[in-house]
Design a protein around this motif. Structure first.
Motif, PDB file in Angstrom:
ATOM      1  N   MET A   1      13.695   0.725   7.345  1.00  0.00           N
ATOM      2  CA  MET A   1      12.366   0.159   7.105  1.00  0.00           C
ATOM      3  C   MET A   1      12.087   0.114   5.614  1.00  0.00           C
ATOM      4  O   MET A   1      12.411   1.044   4.874  1.00  0.00           O
ATOM      5  CB  MET A   1      11.287   0.994   7.803  1.00  0.00           C
ATOM      6  N   GLU A   2      11.472  -0.975   5.181  1.00  0.00           N
ATOM      7  CA  GLU A   2      11.090  -1.117   3.783  1.00  0.00           C
ATOM      8  C   GLU A   2       9.592  -0.906   3.629  1.00  0.00           C
ATOM      9  O   GLU A   2       8.813  -1.136   4.549  1.00  0.00           O
ATOM     10  CB  GLU A   2      11.471  -2.504   3.272  1.00  0.00           C
ATOM     11  N   ASN A   3       9.213  -0.471   2.454  1.00  0.00           N
ATOM     12  CA  ASN A   3       7.807  -0.250   2.150  1.00  0.00           C
ATOM     13  C   ASN A   3       7.427  -1.096   0.947  1.00  0.00           C
ATOM     14  O   ASN A   3       7.825  -0.805  -0.183  1.00  0.00           O
ATOM     15  CB  ASN A   3       7.551   1.234   1.857  1.00  0.00           C
ATOM     16  N   ARG A   4       6.675  -2.162   1.187  1.00  0.00           N
ATOM     17  CA  ARG A   4       6.207  -3.003   0.098  1.00  0.00           C
ATOM     18  C   ARG A   4       4.936  -2.408  -0.508  1.00  0.00           C
ATOM     19  O   ARG A   4       4.111  -1.817   0.197  1.00  0.00           O
ATOM     20  CB  ARG A   4       5.920  -4.417   0.600  1.00  0.00           C
ATOM     21  N   VAL A  28      10.601   3.595   2.853  1.00  0.00           N
ATOM     22  CA  VAL A  28       9.405   4.232   3.405  1.00  0.00           C
ATOM     23  C   VAL A  28       9.441   5.709   3.040  1.00  0.00           C
ATOM     24  O   VAL A  28      10.468   6.382   3.234  1.00  0.00           O
ATOM     25  CB  VAL A  28       9.346   4.060   4.933  1.00  0.00           C
ATOM     26  N   PRO A  29       8.358   6.255   2.484  1.00  0.00           N
ATOM     27  CA  PRO A  29       8.374   7.664   2.065  1.00  0.00           C
ATOM     28  C   PRO A  29       8.489   8.614   3.241  1.00  0.00           C
ATOM     29  O   PRO A  29       8.051   8.317   4.350  1.00  0.00           O
ATOM     30  CB  PRO A  29       7.031   7.827   1.347  1.00  0.00           C
ATOM     31  N   GLU A  30       9.096   9.759   2.980  1.00  0.00           N
ATOM     32  CA  GLU A  30       9.180  10.814   3.989  1.00  0.00           C
ATOM     33  C   GLU A  30       8.033  11.789   3.791  1.00  0.00           C
ATOM     34  O   GLU A  30       7.556  11.991   2.677  1.00  0.00           O
ATOM     35  CB  GLU A  30      10.525  11.548   3.871  1.00  0.00           C
ATOM     36  N   ILE A  31       7.588  12.391   4.890  1.00  0.00           N
ATOM     37  CA  ILE A  31       6.449  13.307   4.812  1.00  0.00           C
ATOM     38  C   ILE A  31       6.935  14.757   4.765  1.00  0.00           C
ATOM     39  O   ILE A  31       7.986  15.102   5.305  1.00  0.00           O
ATOM     40  CB  ILE A  31       5.471  13.112   5.984  1.00  0.00           C
ATOM     41  N   ILE A  38       1.190   6.959   7.338  1.00  0.00           N
ATOM     42  CA  ILE A  38       0.215   6.009   7.872  1.00  0.00           C
ATOM     43  C   ILE A  38       0.712   4.587   7.642  1.00  0.00           C
ATOM     44  O   ILE A  38       1.083   4.219   6.519  1.00  0.00           O
ATOM     45  CB  ILE A  38      -1.153   6.207   7.187  1.00  0.00           C
ATOM     46  N   ARG A  39       0.708   3.790   8.702  1.00  0.00           N
ATOM     47  CA  ARG A  39       1.017   2.363   8.595  1.00  0.00           C
ATOM     48  C   ARG A  39      -0.275   1.599   8.349  1.00  0.00           C
ATOM     49  O   ARG A  39      -1.230   1.706   9.114  1.00  0.00           O
ATOM     50  CB  ARG A  39       1.689   1.860   9.875  1.00  0.00           C
ATOM     51  N   THR A  40      -0.325   0.844   7.289  1.00  0.00           N
ATOM     52  CA  THR A  40      -1.524   0.088   6.941  1.00  0.00           C
ATOM     53  C   THR A  40      -1.746  -1.055   7.920  1.00  0.00           C
ATOM     54  O   THR A  40      -0.830  -1.823   8.209  1.00  0.00           O
ATOM     55  CB  THR A  40      -1.412  -0.481   5.515  1.00  0.00           C
ATOM     56  N   ILE A  41      -2.979  -1.162   8.405  1.00  0.00           N
ATOM     57  CA  ILE A  41      -3.363  -2.300   9.243  1.00  0.00           C
ATOM     58  C   ILE A  41      -4.250  -3.248   8.433  1.00  0.00           C
ATOM     59  O   ILE A  41      -3.960  -4.439   8.314  1.00  0.00           O
ATOM     60  CB  ILE A  41      -4.088  -1.823  10.521  1.00  0.00           C
ATOM     61  N   ASN A  96      -2.820   3.739  -0.506  1.00  0.00           N
ATOM     62  CA  ASN A  96      -2.092   2.751  -1.318  1.00  0.00           C
ATOM     63  C   ASN A  96      -2.200   1.336  -0.757  1.00  0.00           C
ATOM     64  O   ASN A  96      -2.301   1.141   0.456  1.00  0.00           O
ATOM     65  CB  ASN A  96      -0.610   3.126  -1.383  1.00  0.00           C
ATOM     66  N   TRP A  97      -2.125   0.376  -1.674  1.00  0.00           N
ATOM     67  CA  TRP A  97      -1.930  -1.017  -1.278  1.00  0.00           C
ATOM     68  C   TRP A  97      -0.445  -1.169  -0.950  1.00  0.00           C
ATOM     69  O   TRP A  97       0.357  -1.619  -1.779  1.00  0.00           O
ATOM     70  CB  TRP A  97      -2.325  -1.939  -2.432  1.00  0.00           C
ATOM     71  N   ALA A  98      -0.096  -0.768   0.248  1.00  0.00           N
ATOM     72  CA  ALA A  98       1.304  -0.723   0.642  1.00  0.00           C
ATOM     73  C   ALA A  98       1.393  -0.811   2.156  1.00  0.00           C
ATOM     74  O   ALA A  98       0.405  -0.628   2.865  1.00  0.00           O
ATOM     75  CB  ALA A  98       1.952   0.573   0.145  1.00  0.00           C
ATOM     76  N   ASP A  99       2.603  -1.067   2.649  1.00  0.00           N
ATOM     77  CA  ASP A  99       2.810  -1.068   4.095  1.00  0.00           C
ATOM     78  C   ASP A  99       2.590   0.316   4.691  1.00  0.00           C
ATOM     79  O   ASP A  99       2.119   0.441   5.821  1.00  0.00           O
ATOM     80  CB  ASP A  99       4.238  -1.540   4.418  1.00  0.00           C
ATOM     81  N   HIS A 100       2.971   1.350   3.947  1.00  0.00           N
ATOM     82  CA  HIS A 100       2.847   2.722   4.430  1.00  0.00           C
ATOM     83  C   HIS A 100       2.336   3.624   3.310  1.00  0.00           C
ATOM     84  O   HIS A 100       2.646   3.402   2.132  1.00  0.00           O
ATOM     85  CB  HIS A 100       4.199   3.273   4.906  1.00  0.00           C
TER      86      HIS A 100
END
Length: 334
Positions: A1-4, A28-31, A38-41, A96-100
């Motif tokens: 998975m990529e995180n834009r 995608v960052p690891e927790i 969190i996935r941004t909606i 963040n302004w990001a996917d995740h």
């Protein structure tokens, strides 16, 4: 998975431009312990963010160049090492302004998707709604029969201010910039009168629509519009200074009438504020706004732009006057 992610790569001079922003991609960052992924909606674009792009500290830290922008976000927890949050929870927070995004839980709150559409958590039942609620009721203190004027009346804050003023029994005059916005305020939100600042003679219309003067002015825009309203304030009027969007992209200091004498003559109150001033009362605001929305006492519009990559243009659109209601970006499906 990529995180834009969306970065600020240069400071805007005047109107923000697409080249001030950059879309980047990473893993995608690891927790870690006590964190959630969190996935941004939805993400919110708000005028106050323009001030953070100047690189000068005000009531909030500026955005740093080369860093990911942050703002109001609605998202879904997809991984959790935090006891208070579970996968599947819908949350709202400054992310963040990001996917995740990763959070330690301190900057997020749960949203009940059964109470209202989740997008309202960054709109009418979120920061803009709270801004309208506390600014009008705590500073404006509207009384039944008084005249309330709202500039930027078709935006997320202004449209809520006008409706709360109507709930309180006030005569409400809105100021907006297109015929579509004016029709929405008059026909759907039941504002008593609306002024199109681009085509109407503001001074003449204020005299016509506010024959007994202005008791409360909720100022979202500043500039020449506010200059005209302030000359019609009544004795002990309350002026709520919420935003000055007309000046956010100016490259030199704004100039206008000196109004101190008017404030003295009218024993008027003029007070600026930010929604963070009411942090310990936010739950009260969420509850009352949610109740009004569920009852249909407060209506709302959302202008939704699709795709994280279009977030910069959605932000710039605020200053073009593109939005009717709350400006949102949908990053992923609910």
């Amino acid at each position: 998975m990529e995180n834009r992610s969306i970065l600020l790569v240069s400071r805007p001079e005047g109107m923000p431009k697409p080249e001030n922003f950059k879309l980047t991609t990473a893993a995608v960052p690891e927790i870690g312990t006590g964190e959630v992924l969190i996935r941004t909606i939805y993400l919110s674009v708000d005028p106050y963010m323009r001030g953070r792009m100047r690189g000068v500290k005000t009531y909030v830290d500026p955005f740093e160049l080369g860093e990911v922008l942050t703002g109001g976000v609605i998202g879904k927890v997809i991984e959790s090492n935090h006891e208070d949050f579970q996968p599947g929870d819908i949350v709202e927070g400054r992310l963040n302004w990001a996917d995740h995004s990763v959070s330690d839980g301190a900057n997020i709150r749960k949203i009940d998707p059964d109470l209202a559409p989740i997008s309202t958590g960054i709109g009418v039942v979120g920061m803009p709604g709270l801004t309208a609620y506390f600014g009008l009721l705590d500073i404006g203190k509207p009384k039944k029969g008084e005249t309330v004027v709202v500039s930027g009346a078709a935006g997320a804050v202004g449209s809520t201010v006008g409706q709360i003023a109507k709930i309180k029994g006030c005569h409400v005059v809105g100021i907006a910039g297109t015929e579509e916005k004016c029709a929405y305020l008059k026909d759907e939100l039941a504002f008593d009168h609306v002024i199109n600042y681009k085509t109407d003679d503001i001074r003449k219309k204020l005299k016509e629509y506010c024959p007994d003067g202005v008791d409360v002015y909720f100022d979202n825009v500043g500039g020449h519009i506010s200059d005209e309203v302030l000359w019609r304030i009544n004795y002990q009027a309350r002026i709520v200074v919420c935003g000055q969007i007309s000046a956010y992209n100016l490259q030199s200091a704004d100039k206008g009438p000196r109004i101190q004498g008017q404030l003295i003559q009218k024993s008027a109150l003029m007070k600026g504020f930010i929604v963070g001033d009411y942090m310990d009362q936010h739950n009260e605001g969420y509850e009352q706004l949610g109740k009004w929305v569920s009852e249909g006492s407060i209506k709302y519009r959302e202008n939704i732009i699709e795709g994280l990559e279009n977030a910069p243009d959605a932000f710039i659109g605020l200053f073009r006057g593109d939005n009717l209601g709350k400006q949102l970006v949908r990053v992923s499906e609910e």
